[in-house]
Design an enzyme around this catalytic site. Sequence first.
Site, PDB file in Angstrom:
ATOM      1  N   LEU A   1      63.253 -42.650  44.316  1.00  0.00           N
ATOM      2  CA  LEU A   1      62.618 -43.958  44.124  1.00  0.00           C
ATOM      3  C   LEU A   1      61.951 -44.427  45.419  1.00  0.00           C
ATOM      4  O   LEU A   1      62.189 -43.867  46.487  1.00  0.00           O
ATOM      5  CB  LEU A   1      63.681 -44.966  43.670  1.00  0.00           C
ATOM      6  CG  LEU A   1      64.384 -44.629  42.352  1.00  0.00           C
ATOM      7  CD1 LEU A   1      65.459 -45.671  42.039  1.00  0.00           C
ATOM      8  CD2 LEU A   1      63.390 -44.548  41.205  1.00  0.00           C
ATOM      9  N   PRO A   2      61.109 -45.480  45.331  1.00  0.00           N
ATOM     10  CA  PRO A   2      60.319 -45.860  46.512  1.00  0.00           C
ATOM     11  C   PRO A   2      61.132 -46.309  47.737  1.00  0.00           C
ATOM     12  O   PRO A   2      60.887 -45.829  48.838  1.00  0.00           O
ATOM     13  CB  PRO A   2      59.442 -47.003  45.995  1.00  0.00           C
ATOM     14  CG  PRO A   2      59.335 -46.774  44.522  1.00  0.00           C
ATOM     15  CD  PRO A   2      60.653 -46.174  44.122  1.00  0.00           C
TER      16      PRO A   2
ATOM     17  N   LYS B   1      65.970 -37.757  59.141  1.00  0.00           N
ATOM     18  CA  LYS B   1      64.618 -37.767  58.557  1.00  0.00           C
ATOM     19  C   LYS B   1      63.695 -38.712  59.325  1.00  0.00           C
ATOM     20  O   LYS B   1      62.552 -38.355  59.638  1.00  0.00           O
ATOM     21  CB  LYS B   1      64.717 -38.168  57.082  1.00  0.00           C
ATOM     22  CG  LYS B   1      63.497 -38.850  56.521  1.00  0.00           C
ATOM     23  CD  LYS B   1      62.701 -38.043  55.553  1.00  0.00           C
ATOM     24  CE  LYS B   1      61.316 -38.663  55.410  1.00  0.00           C
ATOM     25  NZ  LYS B   1      60.565 -38.285  54.289  1.00  0.00           N
TER      26      LYS B   1
ATOM     27  N   LYS C   1      55.890 -46.936  56.564  1.00  0.00           N
ATOM     28  CA  LYS C   1      57.219 -47.247  55.989  1.00  0.00           C
ATOM     29  C   LYS C   1      58.312 -46.539  56.789  1.00  0.00           C
ATOM     30  O   LYS C   1      59.313 -47.140  57.182  1.00  0.00           O
ATOM     31  CB  LYS C   1      57.264 -46.798  54.521  1.00  0.00           C
ATOM     32  CG  LYS C   1      58.643 -46.935  53.897  1.00  0.00           C
ATOM     33  CD  LYS C   1      58.795 -46.142  52.614  1.00  0.00           C
ATOM     34  CE  LYS C   1      60.271 -45.965  52.302  1.00  0.00           C
ATOM     35  NZ  LYS C   1      60.539 -45.088  51.165  1.00  0.00           N
TER      36      LYS C   1
ATOM     37  N   THR D   1      63.554 -41.915  50.445  1.00  0.00           N
ATOM     38  CA  THR D   1      63.658 -42.255  51.872  1.00  0.00           C
ATOM     39  C   THR D   1      64.018 -43.735  51.938  1.00  0.00           C
ATOM     40  O   THR D   1      63.213 -44.598  51.604  1.00  0.00           O
ATOM     41  CB  THR D   1      62.322 -42.011  52.600  1.00  0.00           C
ATOM     42  OG1 THR D   1      61.975 -40.640  52.454  1.00  0.00           O
ATOM     43  CG2 THR D   1      62.451 -42.346  54.081  1.00  0.00           C
TER      44      THR D   1
HETATM   45  P1  NAD Z   1      55.990 -42.985  43.830  1.00  0.00           P
HETATM   46  O1  NAD Z   1      55.675 -44.421  44.005  1.00  0.00           O
HETATM   47  O2  NAD Z   1      54.884 -42.021  43.497  1.00  0.00           O
HETATM   48  O3  NAD Z   1      57.125 -42.798  42.696  1.00  0.00           O
HETATM   49  C1  NAD Z   1      58.210 -43.650  42.533  1.00  0.00           C
HETATM   50  C2  NAD Z   1      58.561 -43.656  41.046  1.00  0.00           C
HETATM   51  O4  NAD Z   1      59.745 -44.420  40.871  1.00  0.00           O
HETATM   52  C3  NAD Z   1      57.483 -44.290  40.176  1.00  0.00           C
HETATM   53  O5  NAD Z   1      57.102 -43.397  39.149  1.00  0.00           O
HETATM   54  C4  NAD Z   1      58.146 -45.557  39.624  1.00  0.00           C
HETATM   55  O6  NAD Z   1      57.712 -45.898  38.326  1.00  0.00           O
HETATM   56  C5  NAD Z   1      59.602 -45.122  39.648  1.00  0.00           C
HETATM   57  N1  NAD Z   1      60.569 -46.223  39.628  1.00  0.00           N
HETATM   58  C6  NAD Z   1      60.644 -47.291  40.443  1.00  0.00           C
HETATM   59  N2  NAD Z   1      61.710 -48.060  40.131  1.00  0.00           N
HETATM   60  C7  NAD Z   1      62.332 -47.427  39.101  1.00  0.00           C
HETATM   61  C8  NAD Z   1      63.494 -47.711  38.320  1.00  0.00           C
HETATM   62  N3  NAD Z   1      64.242 -48.790  38.557  1.00  0.00           N
HETATM   63  N4  NAD Z   1      63.840 -46.867  37.342  1.00  0.00           N
HETATM   64  C9  NAD Z   1      63.087 -45.763  37.091  1.00  0.00           C
HETATM   65  N5  NAD Z   1      61.977 -45.442  37.776  1.00  0.00           N
HETATM   66  C10 NAD Z   1      61.608 -46.265  38.761  1.00  0.00           C
HETATM   67  O7  NAD Z   1      56.725 -42.537  45.189  1.00  0.00           O
HETATM   68  P2  NAD Z   1      56.864 -41.051  45.767  1.00  0.00           P
HETATM   69  O8  NAD Z   1      55.660 -40.716  46.574  1.00  0.00           O
HETATM   70  O9  NAD Z   1      57.310 -40.142  44.676  1.00  0.00           O
HETATM   71  O10 NAD Z   1      58.054 -41.264  46.823  1.00  0.00           O
HETATM   72  C11 NAD Z   1      59.421 -41.366  46.429  1.00  0.00           C
HETATM   73  C12 NAD Z   1      60.273 -41.376  47.679  1.00  0.00           C
HETATM   74  O11 NAD Z   1      60.038 -40.178  48.415  1.00  0.00           O
HETATM   75  C13 NAD Z   1      59.955 -42.553  48.630  1.00  0.00           C
HETATM   76  O12 NAD Z   1      61.159 -43.025  49.155  1.00  0.00           O
HETATM   77  C14 NAD Z   1      59.080 -41.908  49.692  1.00  0.00           C
HETATM   78  O13 NAD Z   1      59.180 -42.574  50.933  1.00  0.00           O
HETATM   79  C15 NAD Z   1      59.685 -40.499  49.755  1.00  0.00           C
HETATM   80  N6  NAD Z   1      58.775 -39.463  50.247  1.00  0.00           N
HETATM   81  C16 NAD Z   1      57.482 -39.416  49.816  1.00  0.00           C
HETATM   82  C17 NAD Z   1      56.648 -38.415  50.299  1.00  0.00           C
HETATM   83  C18 NAD Z   1      55.194 -38.340  49.837  1.00  0.00           C
HETATM   84  O14 NAD Z   1      54.413 -37.594  50.469  1.00  0.00           O
HETATM   85  N7  NAD Z   1      54.815 -39.023  48.772  1.00  0.00           N
HETATM   86  C19 NAD Z   1      57.125 -37.469  51.223  1.00  0.00           C
HETATM   87  C20 NAD Z   1      58.469 -37.504  51.599  1.00  0.00           C
HETATM   88  C21 NAD Z   1      59.287 -38.519  51.099  1.00  0.00           C
END
Ligand code: NAD
Length: 297
Positions: free
Chosen positions: A65-66, A171, A246, A96
């Site tokens: 999740l975010p 991380k 972030k 994260t």
């Molecule tokens: P994203 O915004 O694409 O996806 C998050 C998903 O969570 C969305 O589909 C949203 O609808 C869902 N969501 C939110 N609240 C919810 C709930 N209560 N129940 C069910 N679903 C819910 O984000 P992302 O890019 O996939 O990143 C996710 C995590 O990974 C973050 O913490 C980010 O910091 C970390 N991260 C991202 C990257 C990257 O390059 N995108 C790299 C490393 C780490």
Amino acid sequence: MARIGFIGLGNMGGPMATNLVKAGHDVQVFDLSEDALKRLQAAGAQVATSAADAVKNVDVVVSMLPADKHVKSLYLGDSGIAATIAKGTLIIDSSTISAEMARELAAALTAQGLRFIDAPVSGGVGGAKAGTLTFICGGDAADIEEARPILDDMGKNVFRAGEHGAGQVAKICNNMLLAVLMAGTSEALALGRAQGLDPAVLSNIMLQSSGRNWTLEVYNPCPGVMEGVPSSNNYDGGFLVDLMIKDLGLAQSTAANTQSATPMGNLATELFRQHSEHGHGAKDFSSIFKLFEQKGN
Ligand code: NAD
């Protein structure tokens, strides 16, 4: 093969859950986005009607999740799912989030008879799709070993950094260093270019000299120097500036807890914020190179 409940199917979680399906696991998924659910259904996952539904009758729960508030409300909020998960189930949170939140979750979930590890990832969307992520874990060694075969189906490296929260600390230390390296490399390349040097030649010199680092090796920020990287694709794809901000924010708040000095991290945060305010928040973080070019003009 395991029965896995997977919550959060965004840019990272979507391909991660898909890789678990491909590996033969029985995966029950949930996300607030209908589109995300449709994609996973097409990939062969079982779509649940709620988060609580997705974690019924599973061996392992994975969440992606975010940020802090989403993870806290998923597990512990008024309608938190912790109470519905069978005792003894292993929960792997790959979001994260702050180390404090990871420790709070670990304490609350353990008190309810569940097991928890923090397992944030390095490797980005490309790594999630290719199944080459690095998992940086915190928690009991036995729980991390139990998670390892599942993590191996989504990545290529699994590290134990220490106790609960240590995965998140490791991380953000890594990403703070990465931000500093990317900003410093961009500054050096922009200086050389302003002095009339060919950035490809300068990159090659620094690669064979003491300035060598990961950004020069595989992620050169100067357009035209390296093929197949965001700088040669208008800085599209890759790891977004706003996600780096972030992570730098998490590094700053973590540093404040122990009154650790992070002047380089502070400066990198300020530079990436300025860059985002100039409208580049949704570009790859290597686009920070443009900030140095603008400063020189
Ligand atoms: P994203 O915004 O694409 O996806 C998050 C998903 O969570 C969305 O589909 C949203 O609808 C869902 N969501 C939110 N609240 C919810 C709930 N209560 N129940 C069910 N679903 C819910 O984000 P992302 O890019 O996939 O990143 C996710 C995590 O990974 C973050 O913490 C980010 O910091 C970390 N991260 C991202 C990257 C990257 O390059 N995108 C790299 C490393 C780490």
